[in-house]
Design a protein around this motif. Structure first.
Motif, PDB file in Angstrom:
ATOM      1  N   ASP A 286      45.649 -28.122   3.570  1.00  0.00           N
ATOM      2  CA  ASP A 286      45.276 -29.467   4.018  1.00  0.00           C
ATOM      3  C   ASP A 286      45.076 -29.402   5.528  1.00  0.00           C
ATOM      4  N   LEU A 287      43.814 -29.457   5.961  1.00  0.00           N
ATOM      5  CA  LEU A 287      43.472 -29.342   7.382  1.00  0.00           C
ATOM      6  C   LEU A 287      42.775 -30.613   7.855  1.00  0.00           C
TER       7      LEU A 287
ATOM      8  N   ARG B  37      44.837 -24.008  -5.129  1.00  0.00           N
ATOM      9  CA  ARG B  37      44.583 -25.021  -6.144  1.00  0.00           C
ATOM     10  C   ARG B  37      44.166 -26.359  -5.517  1.00  0.00           C
ATOM     11  N   PHE B  38      44.647 -26.648  -4.322  1.00  0.00           N
ATOM     12  CA  PHE B  38      44.384 -27.937  -3.693  1.00  0.00           C
ATOM     13  C   PHE B  38      43.789 -27.695  -2.316  1.00  0.00           C
ATOM     14  N   LEU B  39      42.571 -28.173  -2.100  1.00  0.00           N
ATOM     15  CA  LEU B  39      41.874 -27.971  -0.835  1.00  0.00           C
ATOM     16  C   LEU B  39      41.442 -29.322  -0.285  1.00  0.00           C
TER      17      LEU B  39
ATOM     18  N   LYS C  46      49.901 -27.584   5.785  1.00  0.00           N
ATOM     19  CA  LYS C  46      49.286 -28.824   6.245  1.00  0.00           C
ATOM     20  C   LYS C  46      49.281 -28.808   7.766  1.00  0.00           C
ATOM     21  N   LEU C  47      48.084 -28.892   8.354  1.00  0.00           N
ATOM     22  CA  LEU C  47      47.939 -28.825   9.804  1.00  0.00           C
ATOM     23  C   LEU C  47      47.014 -29.946  10.263  1.00  0.00           C
ATOM     24  N   ASN C  48      47.514 -30.768  11.180  1.00  0.00           N
ATOM     25  CA  ASN C  48      46.742 -31.883  11.716  1.00  0.00           C
ATOM     26  C   ASN C  48      46.449 -31.599  13.190  1.00  0.00           C
ATOM     27  N   CYS C  49      45.185 -31.333  13.494  1.00  0.00           N
ATOM     28  CA  CYS C  49      44.730 -31.114  14.868  1.00  0.00           C
ATOM     29  C   CYS C  49      43.701 -32.180  15.253  1.00  0.00           C
TER      30      CYS C  49
END
Length: 275
Positions: free
Chosen positions: A143-144, A169-171, A115-118
Motif C-alpha cells: 500500500d503506497l 495479493r493486495f496492491l 504500508k508507506l505514506n509519502c
C-alpha cells in the motif's frame, strides 16, 4: 539454564531476559523517536533499541517532522529484521529522491505487509524504493501513497518490482494529484506480467488512484485496453480504479462485472471487449 524448577536459583543471564529487555526498550524507543527528533535530542540510543526490537509490527509517523529528513536513512537501516508488518508515514518531507530514505527496506525478508505514506513531499524519483521493494519476496500486501508529489514525473521501475513479488495479493497505489506523471505503461506491463508470470497466483485487490495526474486520455485508454486484455488470468476479488471523477470503478468481483462497470463508467476504451 532451566528456570522451571521451583528450588533452582534463577540464572544471572537467560535468553528470555534478553528478549524481554529488548522488547521493553523498543517500546520506549518507538514512543519517543519522533518527540526526541523534534526536540533536537540525540536519537542514537533510540535507534539502537529499535534495531534490537523483537517485534513483528511497527506503526510510526514522522508527519512534518523536518529533522527526519537527515535521520531517515539511519532510521530505515535500523528497522529490525523480525518485522512482518510496517505502517510508516513520511508525509510533508522535503525528500528529492527515495535514496534519502529507502535503502534498507530490502533487508526485511519476513515482511508481509508494507504500508508507506509519502504524500505531499517533493519527490522527483523513487527508483531506489522500487528496487528495495523488489527484494521483499514474502510481501502479500503493498500500500503506497504518493499523492500530491507534483514534481514526480515517472514511476517506471515499480512495475518491474511488482513482477518479483510472488506472494502479493493486495496492491493499492495512490498517485493522485501527481500532475507530471504522464505514463503508467510500465506499471501496467508489470501487473500483466505478474498475472501471467511464473507464479501461480492472482491479486485479490487492485486499487489504483491516478485522479488529477498528468495522464492523457490516450494513456488512460491504453491502460484500460491492457487491463482488459489481461482479464482472463486476472481474477481479483476487487478492482478499484480512479482516474478522474467520471471514471471510477468500485468493488468489481468478476470478469462480467468488470465489463459492465467499464461500460457504465464510460470507459475511454470503447472498442475493448472482455470475454
Amino acid at each position: 539454564g532451566n528456570i522451571n524448577q521451583e528450588d533452582d536459583e534463577p540464572p544471572e543471564t537467560h535468553a528470555s531476559y534478553t528478549y524481554i529487555n529488548n522488547l521493553l526498550r523498543s517500546k520506549f524507543a518507538i514512543a519517543a523517536y519522533r518527540r526526541r527528533l523534534e526536540e533536537g535530542k540525540d536519537v542514537e540510543n533510540v535507534r539502537n533499541a529499535l534495531s534490537e526490537a523483537p517485534i513483528e509490527d511497527l506503526q510510526l509517523s514522522f508527519h512534518g517532522t523536518r529533522q527526519f529528513k537527515e535521520e531517515a536513512p539511519l532510521f530505515t537501516k535500523s528497522l529490525p529484521t523480525s518485522l512482518k508488518r510496517i505502517d510508516l508515514k513520511f508525509t510533508m518531507q522535503l525528500f528529492k529522491t527515495s535514496a534519502e530514505f529507502a535503502k534498507g527496506f530490502g533487508r526485511l525478508q519476513r515482511l508481509e505487509s508494507f504500508k508507506l505514506n509519502c504524500s505531499t513531499c517533493t519527490l522527483t524519483s523513487c527508483t531506489d524504493l522500487w528496487e528495495e521493494i523488489a527484494k521483499l519476496g514474502k510481501l502479500r500486501d503493498l500500500d503506497l501513497n504518493f499523492s500530491y508529489n507534483q514534481y514526480m514525473s515517472s514511476i517506471d521501475g515499480l512495475g518491474k518490482a511488482i513482477v518479483e513479488l510472488g506472494e502479493l495479493r493486495f496492491l493499492k497505489l495512490n498517485f493522485s494529484q501527481c500532475s507530471n506523471i504522464t505514463s503508467i505503461e510500465e506499471l501496467l506491463n508489470g501487473i500483466v506480467m505478474f498475472q501471467r508470470g511464473k507464479y501461480d497466483t492472482s491479486l485479490r485487490l487492485l486499487d489504483l488512484n491516478f485522479k488529477s495526474s498528468g495522464l492523457s486520455e490516450e494513456s488512460r485508454k491504453r491502460f484500460i485496453e491492457g487491463l482488459c486484455s489481461a482479464t482472463i488470468p486476472f481474477k481479483p476479488t476487487r478492482i478499484h480504479l480512479n482516474f478522474e471523477p467520471e471514471f471510477q470503478l468500485q468493488s468489481v468481483t468478476n470478469i462480467d462485472d468488470l465489463n459492465k462497470a467499464l461500460r457504465s463508467s464510460r470507459c475511454p476504451c470503447e472498442e475493448c471487449v472482455v470475454s
